[in-house]
Design a protein around this motif. Sequence first.
Motif, PDB file in Angstrom:
ATOM      1  N   ASP A 132       0.861  -1.188   0.000  1.00 39.44           N
ATOM      2  CA  ASP A 132       0.000   0.000   0.000  1.00 39.44           C
ATOM      3  C   ASP A 132       0.893   1.233   0.000  1.00 39.44           C
ATOM      4  OD1 ASP A 132      -1.846   2.016   0.346  1.00 39.44           O
ATOM      5  OD2 ASP A 132      -2.688   1.214   2.214  1.00 39.44           O
ATOM      6  N   ILE A 177      -1.425  -7.198  -9.480  1.00 43.13           N
ATOM      7  CA  ILE A 177      -2.639  -6.448  -9.766  1.00 43.13           C
ATOM      8  C   ILE A 177      -2.392  -5.043  -9.245  1.00 43.13           C
ATOM      9  CG2 ILE A 177      -5.111  -6.184  -9.385  1.00 43.13           C
ATOM     10  CD1 ILE A 177      -5.267  -9.195  -8.867  1.00 43.13           C
ATOM     11  N   ILE A 218      -3.696  -1.660  -8.258  1.00 43.90           N
ATOM     12  CA  ILE A 218      -4.983  -1.063  -7.884  1.00 43.90           C
ATOM     13  C   ILE A 218      -4.775   0.416  -7.573  1.00 43.90           C
ATOM     14  CG2 ILE A 218      -6.896  -1.112  -6.231  1.00 43.90           C
ATOM     15  CD1 ILE A 218      -6.318  -4.094  -5.822  1.00 43.90           C
ATOM     16  N   THR A 247      -7.042   3.908  -6.506  1.00 44.07           N
ATOM     17  CA  THR A 247      -8.274   4.623  -6.161  1.00 44.07           C
ATOM     18  C   THR A 247      -7.927   6.103  -6.218  1.00 44.07           C
ATOM     19  OG1 THR A 247      -7.716   4.445  -3.815  1.00 44.07           O
ATOM     20  CG2 THR A 247      -9.196   2.778  -4.705  1.00 44.07           C
ATOM     21  N   CYS A 275      -6.473  -2.362 -12.010  1.00 39.99           N
ATOM     22  CA  CYS A 275      -7.787  -2.058 -11.451  1.00 39.99           C
ATOM     23  C   CYS A 275      -7.745  -0.603 -11.012  1.00 39.99           C
ATOM     24  CB  CYS A 275      -8.109  -2.977 -10.277  1.00 39.99           C
ATOM     25  SG  CYS A 275      -9.688  -2.564  -9.508  1.00 39.99           S
ATOM     26  N   MET A 335     -10.021   2.335 -10.236  1.00 44.29           N
ATOM     27  CA  MET A 335     -11.438   2.464  -9.905  1.00 44.29           C
ATOM     28  C   MET A 335     -11.947   3.881 -10.135  1.00 44.29           C
ATOM     29  SD  MET A 335     -11.859  -0.035  -6.658  1.00 44.29           S
ATOM     30  CE  MET A 335     -10.353   0.353  -5.790  1.00 44.29           C
ATOM     31  N   PRO A 343     -11.568  -4.582  -7.748  1.00 47.65           N
ATOM     32  CA  PRO A 343     -10.554  -5.592  -7.426  1.00 47.65           C
ATOM     33  C   PRO A 343     -11.064  -7.031  -7.492  1.00 47.65           C
ATOM     34  CG  PRO A 343     -10.488  -3.813  -5.827  1.00 47.65           C
ATOM     35  CD  PRO A 343     -11.689  -3.575  -6.679  1.00 47.65           C
ATOM     36  N   ALA A 349     -10.718  -8.348 -10.950  1.00 46.55           N
ATOM     37  CA  ALA A 349      -9.306  -8.584 -11.271  1.00 46.55           C
ATOM     38  C   ALA A 349      -8.813  -9.852 -10.584  1.00 46.55           C
ATOM     39  CB  ALA A 349      -8.458  -7.377 -10.854  1.00 46.55           C
TER      40      ALA A 349
END
Length: 180
Positions: A21, A48, A50, A52, A84, A86, A109, A112
């Motif tokens: 993260d 993956i 991700i 946001t 991913c 979003m 997610p 994915a």
Amino acid sequence: QTQATLRQTLPAAASVLNPVDVLGDARSDRYKLAFEAVLADQNVDALIGILTPQFMTEIEQTAEALADASQAQAANGRKPVLACFMGEANLKEAQQIFSSQNIPAYPVPERAATAMRAMVSQAGWLAKPLPCPEQFEVDRQTVADIFAQVRADGRVQIGDAESRDIFRGYGIRITQSKLC
């Protein structure tokens, strides 16, 4: 080693475990570093990415960072990379980047992860050896002689006793029988 690299370069509050993260205030350079470090790790089989998006998020640059990291590791055997990102707004350019680099992109997610799971299942299936049909001895000469005799007699049907001999010639077990 990957965790140490990430600890040295990411903020102290960032998580360097799985999942990594980089925190909500991350710009594209932080994502790029994380993507590259994770994909370089020999213990990582896939990624993956991700995102946001927040107000300060550099969406297109982060998409480019993911695409670049995916392409850079291709020389060592390309690991699957999925995206991913979003949110509907402001993602059109990112989706075009992913499309041009053959990176599947998913809106959430869970999709994915489902796609990644399917890829893992497919890879496992492909890694399995092909089934080997059972092979057995065949008395080809006996079977050929039976068919030759049927043809020589001008018949179009095989009798019961002959069919049993053919089965035996192929090693197929048949029931015991007697003429009554």
